[in-house]
Design an enzyme around this catalytic site. Structure first.
Site, PDB file in Angstrom:
ATOM      1  N   ARG A  53       1.208  -1.354   0.483  1.00  0.00           N
ATOM      2  CA  ARG A  53      -0.141  -0.165  -0.026  1.00  0.00           C
ATOM      3  C   ARG A  53       1.053   1.716  -0.129  1.00  0.00           C
ATOM      4  O   ARG A  53       0.671   1.621  -0.475  1.00  0.00           O
ATOM      5  CB  ARG A  53      -0.774   0.238   1.149  1.00  0.00           C
ATOM      6  CG  ARG A  53      -2.052  -0.645   1.681  1.00  0.00           C
ATOM      7  CD  ARG A  53      -2.362  -2.755   0.512  1.00  0.00           C
ATOM      8  NE  ARG A  53      -3.648  -2.920  -0.332  1.00  0.00           N
ATOM      9  CZ  ARG A  53      -3.877  -3.393   1.210  1.00  0.00           C
ATOM     10  NH1 ARG A  53      -3.695  -3.469   2.177  1.00  0.00           N
ATOM     11  NH2 ARG A  53      -4.839  -4.307   0.917  1.00  0.00           N
TER      12      ARG A  53
ATOM     13  N   HIS B  77      -6.461  -9.879  -4.163  1.00  0.00           N
ATOM     14  CA  HIS B  77      -5.878  -8.318  -3.738  1.00  0.00           C
ATOM     15  C   HIS B  77      -4.885  -8.496  -4.941  1.00  0.00           C
ATOM     16  O   HIS B  77      -3.417  -8.619  -4.855  1.00  0.00           O
ATOM     17  CB  HIS B  77      -4.783  -8.514  -2.622  1.00  0.00           C
ATOM     18  CG  HIS B  77      -6.251  -8.516  -1.367  1.00  0.00           C
ATOM     19  ND1 HIS B  77      -5.874  -7.660  -1.139  1.00  0.00           N
ATOM     20  CD2 HIS B  77      -6.677  -8.916  -0.468  1.00  0.00           C
ATOM     21  CE1 HIS B  77      -6.821  -6.936   0.068  1.00  0.00           C
ATOM     22  NE2 HIS B  77      -7.124  -8.136   0.648  1.00  0.00           N
TER      23      HIS B  77
ATOM     24  N   TRP C 265      -0.566  -2.534   8.582  1.00  0.00           N
ATOM     25  CA  TRP C 265      -1.171  -2.726   7.004  1.00  0.00           C
ATOM     26  C   TRP C 265      -0.740  -0.940   6.674  1.00  0.00           C
ATOM     27  O   TRP C 265      -1.173   0.203   7.315  1.00  0.00           O
ATOM     28  CB  TRP C 265      -3.027  -2.454   7.185  1.00  0.00           C
ATOM     29  CG  TRP C 265      -2.611  -4.345   6.835  1.00  0.00           C
ATOM     30  CD1 TRP C 265      -3.272  -4.783   8.319  1.00  0.00           C
ATOM     31  CD2 TRP C 265      -2.818  -5.077   6.494  1.00  0.00           C
ATOM     32  NE1 TRP C 265      -3.410  -6.340   8.258  1.00  0.00           N
ATOM     33  CE2 TRP C 265      -3.333  -6.604   6.942  1.00  0.00           C
ATOM     34  CE3 TRP C 265      -2.276  -5.042   4.862  1.00  0.00           C
ATOM     35  CZ2 TRP C 265      -2.872  -7.867   6.009  1.00  0.00           C
ATOM     36  CZ3 TRP C 265      -2.149  -6.033   4.051  1.00  0.00           C
ATOM     37  CH2 TRP C 265      -2.328  -7.578   4.881  1.00  0.00           C
ATOM     38  N   THR C 266      -1.173  -1.165   5.971  1.00  0.00           N
ATOM     39  CA  THR C 266      -0.328   0.867   5.769  1.00  0.00           C
ATOM     40  C   THR C 266      -0.907   1.634   4.616  1.00  0.00           C
ATOM     41  O   THR C 266      -0.281   2.803   4.496  1.00  0.00           O
ATOM     42  CB  THR C 266       1.088   1.019   5.075  1.00  0.00           C
ATOM     43  OG1 THR C 266       0.977   0.088   3.288  1.00  0.00           O
ATOM     44  CG2 THR C 266       2.442   0.183   6.347  1.00  0.00           C
ATOM     45  N   GLU C 267      -2.308   1.385   4.668  1.00  0.00           N
ATOM     46  CA  GLU C 267      -2.857   2.330   3.575  1.00  0.00           C
ATOM     47  C   GLU C 267      -2.625   3.377   4.324  1.00  0.00           C
ATOM     48  O   GLU C 267      -2.504   4.569   3.478  1.00  0.00           O
ATOM     49  CB  GLU C 267      -4.304   2.481   3.399  1.00  0.00           C
ATOM     50  CG  GLU C 267      -5.149   0.856   2.543  1.00  0.00           C
ATOM     51  CD  GLU C 267      -4.923  -0.488   3.970  1.00  0.00           C
ATOM     52  OE1 GLU C 267      -4.520  -0.817   4.880  1.00  0.00           O
ATOM     53  OE2 GLU C 267      -5.015  -1.345   3.525  1.00  0.00           O
TER      54      GLU C 267
ATOM     55  N   ASP D  99      -2.637  -0.693  12.680  1.00  0.00           N
ATOM     56  CA  ASP D  99      -3.769   0.549  11.588  1.00  0.00           C
ATOM     57  C   ASP D  99      -4.380   0.544  12.353  1.00  0.00           C
ATOM     58  O   ASP D  99      -4.805   2.384  12.195  1.00  0.00           O
ATOM     59  CB  ASP D  99      -4.096  -0.235  10.218  1.00  0.00           C
ATOM     60  CG  ASP D  99      -4.112  -1.085  10.208  1.00  0.00           C
ATOM     61  OD1 ASP D  99      -4.968  -2.298  10.648  1.00  0.00           O
ATOM     62  OD2 ASP D  99      -5.259  -1.382   8.969  1.00  0.00           O
TER      63      ASP D  99
ATOM     64  N   GLU E  72      -9.925 -11.588   1.559  1.00  0.00           N
ATOM     65  CA  GLU E  72     -11.212 -10.879   0.485  1.00  0.00           C
ATOM     66  C   GLU E  72     -10.933 -10.879  -1.053  1.00  0.00           C
ATOM     67  O   GLU E  72     -10.727  -9.991  -1.779  1.00  0.00           O
ATOM     68  CB  GLU E  72     -10.503  -9.559   0.991  1.00  0.00           C
ATOM     69  CG  GLU E  72     -10.529  -9.914   2.562  1.00  0.00           C
ATOM     70  CD  GLU E  72     -10.023  -7.906   3.092  1.00  0.00           C
ATOM     71  OE1 GLU E  72     -10.817  -6.966   4.197  1.00  0.00           O
ATOM     72  OE2 GLU E  72      -9.291  -7.509   2.197  1.00  0.00           O
TER      73      GLU E  72
ATOM     74  N   ASP F 210       0.660  -6.719  -3.612  1.00  0.00           N
ATOM     75  CA  ASP F 210      -1.333  -5.791  -2.863  1.00  0.00           C
ATOM     76  C   ASP F 210      -2.164  -5.512  -4.306  1.00  0.00           C
ATOM     77  O   ASP F 210      -1.578  -5.003  -5.809  1.00  0.00           O
ATOM     78  CB  ASP F 210      -1.426  -5.373  -1.901  1.00  0.00           C
ATOM     79  CG  ASP F 210      -3.031  -5.789  -1.502  1.00  0.00           C
ATOM     80  OD1 ASP F 210      -4.069  -5.640  -2.342  1.00  0.00           O
ATOM     81  OD2 ASP F 210      -3.262  -5.965   0.357  1.00  0.00           O
TER      82      ASP F 210
ATOM     83  N   TRP G 200      -7.649 -13.674  10.899  1.00  0.00           N
ATOM     84  CA  TRP G 200      -7.320 -12.066  11.494  1.00  0.00           C
ATOM     85  C   TRP G 200      -8.243 -11.591  11.451  1.00  0.00           C
ATOM     86  O   TRP G 200      -8.476 -10.750  12.667  1.00  0.00           O
ATOM     87  CB  TRP G 200      -6.810 -11.828  10.378  1.00  0.00           C
ATOM     88  CG  TRP G 200      -7.305 -11.784   9.306  1.00  0.00           C
ATOM     89  CD1 TRP G 200      -7.311 -12.604   8.152  1.00  0.00           C
ATOM     90  CD2 TRP G 200      -8.311 -10.707   8.274  1.00  0.00           C
ATOM     91  NE1 TRP G 200      -8.468 -12.188   6.798  1.00  0.00           N
ATOM     92  CE2 TRP G 200      -8.784 -11.372   6.888  1.00  0.00           C
ATOM     93  CE3 TRP G 200      -8.829  -9.186   8.443  1.00  0.00           C
ATOM     94  CZ2 TRP G 200      -9.528 -10.522   6.548  1.00  0.00           C
ATOM     95  CZ3 TRP G 200      -9.211  -8.287   7.586  1.00  0.00           C
ATOM     96  CH2 TRP G 200      -9.755  -9.583   6.869  1.00  0.00           C
TER      97      TRP G 200
HETATM   98  C1  TNX Z   1      -7.889  -6.618   5.968  1.00  0.00           C
HETATM   99  S1  TNX Z   1      -5.799  -8.266   7.247  1.00  0.00           S
HETATM  100  C2  TNX Z   1      -7.072  -6.388   4.782  1.00  0.00           C
HETATM  101  C3  TNX Z   1      -5.784  -5.979   4.256  1.00  0.00           C
HETATM  102  C4  TNX Z   1      -6.142  -4.463   5.000  1.00  0.00           C
HETATM  103  C5  TNX Z   1      -6.819  -4.193   6.395  1.00  0.00           C
HETATM  104  C6  TNX Z   1      -6.930  -3.662   7.203  1.00  0.00           C
HETATM  105  C7  TNX Z   1      -6.531  -8.915   5.578  1.00  0.00           C
HETATM  106  C8  TNX Z   1      -5.884 -10.625   5.486  1.00  0.00           C
HETATM  107  N1  TNX Z   1      -7.145  -8.346   4.863  1.00  0.00           N
HETATM  108  O1  TNX Z   1      -6.021  -6.056   3.248  1.00  0.00           O
HETATM  109  O2  TNX Z   1      -5.152  -3.761   5.226  1.00  0.00           O
HETATM  110  O3  TNX Z   1      -7.524  -5.442   6.858  1.00  0.00           O
HETATM  111  O4  TNX Z   1      -7.540  -3.337   8.116  1.00  0.00           O
END
Ligand code: TNX
Length: 540
Positions: free
Chosen positions: A147, A247, A455-457, A407, A314, A176, A380
């Site tokens: 990110r 992703h 996570w670096t958004e 984050d 995701e 990603d 997670w």
């Molecule tokens: C979920 S954790 C995601 C990441 C995002 C994060 C933001 C995970 C496996 N997927 O792609 O950056 O939430 O908190």
């Protein structure tokens, strides 16, 4: 000086201290020379003492000896400071290395500086005996360099900060939707095209904003080799993550044939400039499998780690539902639905990695539609995925977003710079328990350990990464290393007391942590703290 973080198993203190001096020697016995080199370099920088290589402890009783003791567990160490000097013994070089980290803490915060501030100060180690060993073998930090790219030097610095906290697994989130960060020789466009985006979403909520500023960067294979070697010197394993089949928009932007070309015009895709869950996922074709086998072949050559992370999180199934190619694949394989198609995709790489002596790990979505035989899970979305996986006999790394997503904001206050609503305070992290009570002792053995995820958004540079990561990583390190009681019984006041000393160490390391009180870094007024106007000149 014994305000150690993470807290060791046992400390017995007596009176007296070892004083390191110009003639003090450092002797690294067989199997510990690498640690000796690391320790003498770190301490020479900070103290200015020569710490020459010696044969044995000096009569003066002010030397340091490192040695292996096969009677100790692999990461276990014993540190004895007495009239003979300082002796650090470990079950392996890793154990000695963690003992060396403890020694650095015992020397005081200035031992973390890169150059001595005062020549005349004494360097003393109190007389004591420390017996210590980690609770978990997987004490991880995940860094998302996709990110926002972090230049190599920042990654090396992160490895130093991990080592100082006795963390030993660096989960390197390299790909990603928003960027592909690792050079793959056989697919050059992954970085030529996939490592840059034209702009980045900055605003949040109803009216998003874009910064109209290109962002990118990637690691060459030489950079990666340097990072892996640097980590190895610090007894840290680097686990690479190449995220499939979701992703993946950066990869599809570089090689449009990887996407679901019968559903959307993948030629029109560019590296994603916004955040969230992306619908553009990989097509489940033979071409995609062969392409990624090529990627993983190069990845395996660069990363010696047992585990290879394949993401798996995701992955919206909408394009697969609409794609004739994906549907044909489902029928041909006799699968029930798109979830099973995802399992088939992950299962392919599970067998592929197993055949090469490696093990697959993925985010807990890889449980949907059935988990591949040897796969391990990064849990997670709470504990549920980890519990299900452990019960089914799979290994698990616990990293629930409710506790260890760094984050997320660390304070509910309006001045917190992060637009994410969830609050995970220092105390929340301190009271995080990686092994849920639902698991039997037998099942709990599948919990390899735990990991904090960055996570670096919302973190565009390493100052922001520091701010989000610290001080919470110190609490996390104690959860991962120390044998703490159940969450409600944990002595957070004692941790905070030890943190007073630890903040001085973080200062000496130059970490832009979130201060426990007072103004946030960007709220400081000029001229308030800092060097007095007519103060002494800086020492040389
Ligand atoms: C979920 S954790 C995601 C990441 C995002 C994060 C933001 C995970 C496996 N997927 O792609 O950056 O939430 O908190």
């Amino acid at each position: 000086m014994t305000e150690l973080i993470p807290k060791p198993r046992g400390v017995v203190a007596t009176t007296g201290e070892v004083r390191l001096a110009a003639h003090s020697r450092l002797h690294a016995r067989t199997g510990t020379q690498g640690v000796g080199h690391w320790l003498s370099t770190a301490l020479r920088q900070a103290t200015g003492l020569p710490l020459r290589e010696g044969r044995e402890l000096d009569d003066a009783g002010d030397g340091i000896v490192l040695q292996l003791d096969p009677g100790l567990g692999p990461e276990e160490y014993r540190l004895v400071s007495d009239w003979n000097g300082v002796l650090i013994e470990g079950g392996s070089a890793a154990g000695v290395f963690w003992g060396a980290q403890t020694l650095r803490q015992l020397l005081g915060p200035d031992a973390y500086r890169r150059a001595p501030i005062r020549r005349d100060r004494a360097w003393a180690v109190p007389y004591l005996t420390i017996e210590d060993a980690p609770r978990f073998r997987w004490r991880g930090l995940m860094l998302d360099v996709a990110r926002h790219f972090m230049p190599k030097e920042g990654v090396l610095r992160s490895l130093d900060l991990m080592a100082a906290h006795k963390l030993n697994v660096f989960h390197f989130h390299l790909t990603d939707d928003q960027g592909w960060r690792i050079q793959i020789e056989r697919h050059p466009r992954l970085t030529e095209t996939g490592s840059w985006r034209a702009r980045t979403k900055t605003g949040h909520g109803a009216s998003p904003l874009w910064d109209e500023k290109p962002h990118g960067g990637y690691y060459t294979q030489d950079d990666i080799r340097e990072i892996v070697a640097y980590a190895a010197e610090r007894h840290i394993t680097v686990v690479p993550e190449i995220d499939v089949p979701g992703h993946s928009q950066a990869a599809i932007a570089a090689y449009p044939e990887l996407g679901n070309t019968d559903v959307i015009d993948t030629n029109a895709l560019s590296v994603w400039d916004t955040w969230g869950i992306n619908p553009n996922v990989l097509a489940p074709t033979d071409n995609t499998l062969r392409f990624y086998e090529g990627v993983f072949e190069e990845v395996l050559e660069l990363f010696p780690s047992e585990f290879v992370h394949v993401g798996g999180d995701e992955c919206p199934k909408d394009q697969w539902r609409r794609s004739a190619t994906a549907q044909a694949r489902i029928r041909e394989l006799g699968l029930a639905d798109e979830d099973e198609l995802q399992s088939w995709f992950i299962g392919h790489f599970d067998s592929w990695l197993s055949a090469r002596g490696r093990r697959l790990i993925g985010w807990d979505e890889i449980l949907q539609g059935g988990l591949a035989d040897g796969a391990a899970v990064s849990s997670w979305r709470g504990y549920a995925g980890g519990i299900a996986a452990a019960r089914a006999g799979h290994d698990v790394v616990m990293c629930p977003e409710q506790q260890v997503y760094l984050d997320h904001r660390q304070d509910p206050g309006p001045d917190e710079p992060v637009p994410i609503g969830w609050v995970r305070t220092l105390e929340d992290v301190y009271r995080f328990e990686p092994v849920p009570p639902e698991l039997t002792p037998e099942e709990a053995r599948h919990v390899l350990g735990t990991q904090a995820n960055v996570w670096t958004e919302v973190m565009e540079d390493h100052a922001r990464v520091d701010y989000q990561t610290f001080p919470r990583l110190a609490a996390f390190a104690e959860v991962a290393w120390s044998a703490l009681p159940a969450p409600a019984e944990r002595d957070f006041a004692d941790f905070e007391r030890r943190m007073t000393a630890h903040y001085r160490r973080l200062d000496a390391l130059g970490i832009a942590y979130r201060p426990p009180a007072g103004p946030l870094p960007w709220q400081r007024r000029p001229g308030v703290p800092g060097r007095p106007k007519d103060g002494p000149p800086p020492s040389r």
